[in-house]
Design a protein around this motif. Sequence first.
Motif, PDB file in Angstrom:
ATOM      1  N   LYS A 146       0.421  -1.280   9.283  1.00 56.38           N
ATOM      2  CA  LYS A 146       0.582   0.177   9.236  1.00 56.38           C
ATOM      3  C   LYS A 146       0.731   0.658   7.797  1.00 56.38           C
ATOM      4  O   LYS A 146       1.743   1.241   7.402  1.00 56.38           O
ATOM      5  CB  LYS A 146       1.775   0.604  10.096  1.00 56.38           C
ATOM      6  N   THR A 147      -0.269   0.383   7.020  1.00 62.20           N
ATOM      7  CA  THR A 147      -0.376   0.804   5.609  1.00 62.20           C
ATOM      8  C   THR A 147       0.925   0.638   4.830  1.00 62.20           C
ATOM      9  O   THR A 147       1.479   1.611   4.320  1.00 62.20           O
ATOM     10  CB  THR A 147      -0.852   2.275   5.501  1.00 62.20           C
ATOM     11  N   PRO A 148       1.439  -0.588   4.726  1.00 60.11           N
ATOM     12  CA  PRO A 148       2.675  -0.799   3.963  1.00 60.11           C
ATOM     13  C   PRO A 148       2.508  -0.383   2.508  1.00 60.11           C
ATOM     14  O   PRO A 148       1.482  -0.630   1.882  1.00 60.11           O
ATOM     15  CB  PRO A 148       2.911  -2.307   4.081  1.00 60.11           C
ATOM     16  N   GLY A 149       3.524   0.292   1.977  1.00 59.63           N
ATOM     17  CA  GLY A 149       3.490   0.714   0.588  1.00 59.63           C
ATOM     18  C   GLY A 149       2.725   1.994   0.336  1.00 59.63           C
ATOM     19  O   GLY A 149       2.556   2.399  -0.815  1.00 59.63           O
ATOM     20  N   GLU A 150       2.307   2.678   1.388  1.00 63.69           N
ATOM     21  CA  GLU A 150       1.542   3.928   1.239  1.00 63.69           C
ATOM     22  C   GLU A 150       2.074   4.972   2.202  1.00 63.69           C
ATOM     23  O   GLU A 150       2.467   4.667   3.325  1.00 63.69           O
ATOM     24  CB  GLU A 150       0.052   3.687   1.514  1.00 63.69           C
ATOM     25  N   PHE A 151       2.076   6.217   1.749  1.00 62.51           N
ATOM     26  CA  PHE A 151       2.416   7.293   2.672  1.00 62.51           C
ATOM     27  C   PHE A 151       1.335   7.397   3.738  1.00 62.51           C
ATOM     28  O   PHE A 151       0.153   7.111   3.481  1.00 62.51           O
ATOM     29  CB  PHE A 151       2.541   8.626   1.923  1.00 62.51           C
ATOM     30  N   ARG A 152       1.725   7.809   4.889  1.00 59.49           N
ATOM     31  CA  ARG A 152       0.802   7.830   6.025  1.00 59.49           C
ATOM     32  C   ARG A 152      -0.338   8.832   5.838  1.00 59.49           C
ATOM     33  O   ARG A 152      -0.157   9.893   5.216  1.00 59.49           O
ATOM     34  CB  ARG A 152       1.557   8.142   7.310  1.00 59.49           C
ATOM     35  N   VAL A 153      -1.475   8.499   6.422  1.00 63.34           N
ATOM     36  CA  VAL A 153      -2.636   9.399   6.416  1.00 63.34           C
ATOM     37  C   VAL A 153      -3.047   9.720   7.853  1.00 63.34           C
ATOM     38  O   VAL A 153      -4.186  10.121   8.118  1.00 63.34           O
ATOM     39  CB  VAL A 153      -3.821   8.778   5.639  1.00 63.34           C
ATOM     40  N   SER A 154      -2.112   9.520   8.772  1.00 66.25           N
ATOM     41  CA  SER A 154      -2.339   9.889  10.170  1.00 66.25           C
ATOM     42  C   SER A 154      -1.006  10.388  10.730  1.00 66.25           C
ATOM     43  O   SER A 154       0.053  10.184  10.134  1.00 66.25           O
ATOM     44  CB  SER A 154      -2.864   8.705  10.984  1.00 66.25           C
ATOM     45  N   GLN A 155      -1.070  11.032  11.877  1.00 68.84           N
ATOM     46  CA  GLN A 155       0.123  11.618  12.478  1.00 68.84           C
ATOM     47  C   GLN A 155       0.980  10.541  13.142  1.00 68.84           C
ATOM     48  O   GLN A 155       0.464   9.655  13.820  1.00 68.84           O
ATOM     49  CB  GLN A 155      -0.259  12.675  13.514  1.00 68.84           C
ATOM     50  N   ASN A 156       2.275  10.605  12.944  1.00 69.01           N
ATOM     51  CA  ASN A 156       3.200   9.738  13.668  1.00 69.01           C
ATOM     52  C   ASN A 156       4.104  10.590  14.545  1.00 69.01           C
ATOM     53  O   ASN A 156       3.998  11.814  14.554  1.00 69.01           O
ATOM     54  CB  ASN A 156       4.007   8.856  12.707  1.00 69.01           C
ATOM     55  N   TRP A 157       5.002   9.936  15.270  1.00 68.71           N
ATOM     56  CA  TRP A 157       5.915  10.659  16.144  1.00 68.71           C
ATOM     57  C   TRP A 157       7.162   9.816  16.359  1.00 68.71           C
ATOM     58  O   TRP A 157       7.191   8.619  16.066  1.00 68.71           O
ATOM     59  CB  TRP A 157       5.251  10.985  17.486  1.00 68.71           C
ATOM     60  N   ILE A 158       8.216  10.450  16.864  1.00 68.72           N
ATOM     61  CA  ILE A 158       9.477   9.770  17.122  1.00 68.72           C
ATOM     62  C   ILE A 158       9.800   9.910  18.603  1.00 68.72           C
ATOM     63  O   ILE A 158       9.812  11.012  19.147  1.00 68.72           O
ATOM     64  CB  ILE A 158      10.615  10.382  16.282  1.00 68.72           C
ATOM     65  N   SER A 161       5.914   7.798  24.168  1.00 67.56           N
ATOM     66  CA  SER A 161       4.809   6.846  24.048  1.00 67.56           C
ATOM     67  C   SER A 161       3.639   7.390  23.242  1.00 67.56           C
ATOM     68  O   SER A 161       2.706   6.665  22.924  1.00 67.56           O
ATOM     69  CB  SER A 161       4.303   6.456  25.450  1.00 67.56           C
ATOM     70  N   GLY A 162       3.696   8.667  22.918  1.00 66.91           N
ATOM     71  CA  GLY A 162       2.609   9.274  22.164  1.00 66.91           C
ATOM     72  C   GLY A 162       2.933  10.715  21.825  1.00 66.91           C
ATOM     73  O   GLY A 162       4.051  11.205  22.047  1.00 66.91           O
ATOM     74  N   LEU A 163       1.942  11.430  21.303  1.00 67.38           N
ATOM     75  CA  LEU A 163       2.157  12.803  20.872  1.00 67.38           C
ATOM     76  C   LEU A 163       2.484  13.747  22.034  1.00 67.38           C
ATOM     77  O   LEU A 163       3.161  14.758  21.853  1.00 67.38           O
ATOM     78  CB  LEU A 163       0.919  13.310  20.126  1.00 67.38           C
ATOM     79  N   ASN A 164       2.010  13.404  23.232  1.00 71.35           N
ATOM     80  CA  ASN A 164       2.206  14.307  24.365  1.00 71.35           C
ATOM     81  C   ASN A 164       3.639  14.318  24.885  1.00 71.35           C
ATOM     82  O   ASN A 164       4.084  15.318  25.463  1.00 71.35           O
ATOM     83  CB  ASN A 164       1.260  13.924  25.513  1.00 71.35           C
ATOM     84  N   ASP A 165       4.374  13.210  24.699  1.00 70.08           N
ATOM     85  CA  ASP A 165       5.744  13.164  25.213  1.00 70.08           C
ATOM     86  C   ASP A 165       6.747  12.782  24.125  1.00 70.08           C
ATOM     87  O   ASP A 165       7.845  12.310  24.427  1.00 70.08           O
ATOM     88  CB  ASP A 165       5.849  12.197  26.397  1.00 70.08           C
ATOM     89  N   ALA A 166       6.379  12.992  22.874  1.00 66.89           N
ATOM     90  CA  ALA A 166       7.256  12.628  21.764  1.00 66.89           C
ATOM     91  C   ALA A 166       8.516  13.481  21.747  1.00 66.89           C
ATOM     92  O   ALA A 166       8.492  14.663  22.097  1.00 66.89           O
ATOM     93  CB  ALA A 166       6.508  12.773  20.441  1.00 66.89           C
ATOM     94  N   ALA A 167       9.625  12.876  21.297  1.00 70.27           N
ATOM     95  CA  ALA A 167      10.867  13.632  21.132  1.00 70.27           C
ATOM     96  C   ALA A 167      10.790  14.530  19.903  1.00 70.27           C
ATOM     97  O   ALA A 167      11.369  15.616  19.876  1.00 70.27           O
ATOM     98  CB  ALA A 167      12.046  12.670  21.014  1.00 70.27           C
TER      99      ALA A 167
END
Length: 380
Positions: A146-158, A161-167
């Motif tokens: 997951k691109t260690p050492g680099e800021f993300r270039v895709s969407q993440n969530w917390i 299981s995914g963007l549809n039900d993310a907290a």
Amino acid sequence: MKFEDFKAGSWVQQYQYKSFAPIPINQEWNWEDPVINTLLERASRALAELDAFTLIVPDVDLFIQMHITKEANNSSRIEGTQTQMDEAVLEAEQLSPEKRDDWGEVRNYIQAINEAIDELDRLPLSNRLLKHTHAILMQGVRGENKTPGEFRVSQNWIGGSGLNDAAFIPPHQSEVPELMGDLEMFWHNENINVPELVRIALSHYQFETIHPFLDGNGRIGRLLITLYLVNKGLLRKPSLYLSHFFERNRGSYYDALTRVRQSNDVTHWVRFFLSAVIETANKGKETFERILVLRQEIDALTLSYGKRAENVQILMRSLYRRPAITANEAAKLLDVSHQAASALLKKMVSDRNGTYLSFFGCPCVATSARAMDLDWTSSL
């Protein structure tokens, strides 16, 4: 910006979801809440008293390494690893295969902390340093792709299981560079009058809200606190880590962060953060006091070993740094036979009912019993 007027940010419609865009924080901050002033005074005093102990504890760097091991274990446990403190100080071959992945994450964190602290001697705290530290953290473990050492270039969530039900969905990846740039400027902006402990409280919230990496944000965000305090001279040594407090109060920790985003309640978060500093610094002071007593007792007992006293001192210095050693390791360290090393360890184990050493339930591994009495897993 007054805390009472603070607006955390806004929700931005993306393709099929909404992400949260926090406001920049590189600005003047003030508040009306008198409780924050009281907590700030108490936290500053407790931190200064903790820092003073690093000047009077003999060989403090040996104990700092154990402190770092505990922090790595606690911070990793928040993220779901199952490594126990006694396992964290062992070598990989001394663990069962199913435990080695979690152990690897803890060991990576230890290396990441040590290298980051060393780097602060040459460079100020920066996003470049955080990226380098993240690369070390993620090497060879879960998240290494997951691109260690680099800021993300895709969407993440917390959560979920995914963007549809993310907290919670952090800002869109296109916003990350600017937000992290603003955060870095906030750390070093001398044109605004904001107490350092308030700056790092706000910085930790902002970092966790931005969530700039695809993985490892929690660990890097918690390490950021210590790096900031060392970089700003509030600590001479990396002697304060808040992960144990956050783990014990995990629900309250996440709730306090969430209340900022949902209710703009930054006052509650800063109160919570300062309380964490006060409690953790005070417990750290108590542990340093017990370390001083422990050292005096062990130094006195060592004299009774006669010609072997020097070897006992060498062993204890090693055990203060890493409280586990095999007879083979002791023989190599002391440059003596395996039989001589084993005999010395056995005597140290039995001496004064284990004042020196006891076993981790394994005959090949010895550890400082008094260090365990000091409860390394809940104090330093």
